[in-house]
Design an enzyme around this catalytic site. Structure first.
Site, PDB file in Angstrom:
ATOM      1  N   ILE A  35       0.601  -1.618  -0.218  1.00 51.13           N
ATOM      2  CA  ILE A  35      -0.005   0.276   0.030  1.00 51.13           C
ATOM      3  C   ILE A  35       0.320   1.440   0.394  1.00 51.13           C
ATOM      4  O   ILE A  35       2.274   1.108   0.504  1.00 51.13           O
ATOM      5  CB  ILE A  35      -0.924  -0.162   0.926  1.00 51.13           C
ATOM      6  CG1 ILE A  35      -2.388   0.848   1.117  1.00 51.13           C
ATOM      7  CG2 ILE A  35      -0.101   0.161   2.822  1.00 51.13           C
ATOM      8  CD1 ILE A  35      -3.161   0.549   2.180  1.00 51.13           C
ATOM      9  N   GLY A  87       0.781  -5.340   1.463  1.00 53.34           N
ATOM     10  CA  GLY A  87      -0.719  -5.486   1.091  1.00 53.34           C
ATOM     11  C   GLY A  87      -0.397  -6.301  -0.558  1.00 53.34           C
ATOM     12  O   GLY A  87      -1.253  -6.852  -1.156  1.00 53.34           O
ATOM     13  N   ASP A 108      -1.568  -9.632   0.179  1.00 52.84           N
ATOM     14  CA  ASP A 108      -2.760  -9.415   0.712  1.00 52.84           C
ATOM     15  C   ASP A 108      -3.347 -10.155  -0.719  1.00 52.84           C
ATOM     16  O   ASP A 108      -4.147 -11.189  -1.201  1.00 52.84           O
ATOM     17  CB  ASP A 108      -3.267  -8.476   1.065  1.00 52.84           C
ATOM     18  CG  ASP A 108      -3.146  -7.828   2.655  1.00 52.84           C
ATOM     19  OD1 ASP A 108      -3.523  -8.697   3.493  1.00 52.84           O
ATOM     20  OD2 ASP A 108      -2.331  -7.463   2.650  1.00 52.84           O
ATOM     21  N   GLU A 150       3.200  -5.170   7.301  1.00 55.62           N
ATOM     22  CA  GLU A 150       2.446  -4.549   8.544  1.00 55.62           C
ATOM     23  C   GLU A 150       2.642  -4.397   9.913  1.00 55.62           C
ATOM     24  O   GLU A 150       2.396  -3.740  10.929  1.00 55.62           O
ATOM     25  CB  GLU A 150       1.223  -5.448   8.286  1.00 55.62           C
ATOM     26  CG  GLU A 150      -0.316  -5.084   7.582  1.00 55.62           C
ATOM     27  CD  GLU A 150       0.240  -5.928   6.460  1.00 55.62           C
ATOM     28  OE1 GLU A 150      -0.654  -5.591   4.953  1.00 55.62           O
ATOM     29  OE2 GLU A 150       1.098  -6.901   6.541  1.00 55.62           O
ATOM     30  N   ASP A 153      -5.367  -6.632   6.850  1.00 57.96           N
ATOM     31  CA  ASP A 153      -5.971  -6.604   7.704  1.00 57.96           C
ATOM     32  C   ASP A 153      -6.878  -6.323   5.661  1.00 57.96           C
ATOM     33  O   ASP A 153      -8.391  -6.199   5.929  1.00 57.96           O
ATOM     34  CB  ASP A 153      -7.295  -5.286   8.152  1.00 57.96           C
ATOM     35  CG  ASP A 153      -6.597  -3.910   7.288  1.00 57.96           C
ATOM     36  OD1 ASP A 153      -5.659  -4.025   6.425  1.00 57.96           O
ATOM     37  OD2 ASP A 153      -6.894  -3.443   7.946  1.00 57.96           O
TER      38      ASP A 153
END
Length: 270
Positions: free
Chosen positions: A66, A121, A124, A144, A152
């Protein structure tokens, strides 16, 4: 083909090559990334000509995760009221989750080709793909924890089914970086290639083989595998019986059987 600011998209031989296209920013995931990936995968789902997806990153790295400037922007929206801040943050997180749910829920197989950084991210994202492949220089990290938060957007929910509970806990608690060989040994990636060129060539070859199969059969197979993540074996057997009661009437079955008997390559409709 629609033009995107965070991606480039090409379609050839029934394969959609979706490439994160911010190499100057290490393919970090900015605001446009999160909205465009939903649009792209909706197009993929709606376009019968697309049978397989290859997801890669332009440049030296797959993605650094991110965009920190985006996180800073969210922080600037927070006020003094805890309840309203929580409401805002929850809405933001659910929106980000929906972006990678679009990848996970895609009816077509999604193959991730990973070189260089695959951080935060980006983990993810690849966890939402069907299969993952890496170049030897790939570096992975669930970052993270090092910025004081729990991942998340899907890593903690999807990776236990891919690499197992204990290994996920180690990687998520420590945030340590690990390479392509370890990623293969724990089942995160299927194969490791010598460099980015070999990686893309190898993954496109696999995608091309999948694209040659019956799209009806591929969709059914993916649906059944995904269904079994959250259901019992008897539920899955009941579901596939109902599914195939319709799908076995497809002309693809006759085409595949005739080609097998005549030792020719089958040609399926989109």
């Amino acid at each position: 083909m629609t033009q995107y600011s965070a991606f480039s998209v090409e379609l050839a031989d029934n394969i959609a090559h979706v490439q994160i296209n911010r190499p100057e920013k290490i393919n970090s995931m900015n605001a446009a990334f999160w909205s465009e990936i939903v649009e792209i995968f909706q197009w993929i789902d709606d376009t019968d000509e697309v049978r397989v997806v290859v997801l890669s990153g332009n440049g030296k790295h797959f993605s650094s995760g991110i965009d920190l400037m985006m996180l800073a922007g969210v922080a600037n929206e927070l006020g003094k009221d805890v309840g309203r801040n929580a409401r805002l943050l929850r809405r933001k997180i659910l929106t980000l989750q929906a972006s990678f749910n679009a990848v996970d829920n895609c009816r077509k197989p999604v193959l991730a080709a990973i070189q260089g950084y695959c951080l935060g991210g980006a983990i993810d994202l690849i966890a939402a793909c069907d299969m993952r492949y890496a170049a030897e220089d790939a570096q992975f990290s669930i970052k993270e924890i090092d910025i004081g938060m729990a991942a998340d957007v899907g890593t903690l929910q999807r990776l236990p089914r891919i690499i197992g509970d204990g290994m996920l806990r180690e990687l998520a608690y420590t945030g340590r970086t690990f390479g392509a060989d370890e990623a293969r040994s724990i089942g995160l990636v299927n194969r490791v290639y010598s460099d980015k060129d070999a990686l893309l060539e190898g993954v496109i070859d696999i995608a091309r083989e999948i694209a040659s199969k019956s799209p009806i059969a591929i969709t059914g197979t993916k649906e059944m595998i995904s269904y079994m993540r959250d259901h019992r074996i008897d539920d899955g057997l009941e579901y596939v019986a109902t599914w195939n009661a319709a799908m076995l009437q497809s002309t693809d079955l006759r085409v595949a059987m005739a080609a097998h008997m005549s030792k020719q390559k089958p040609e399926f409709l989109d």
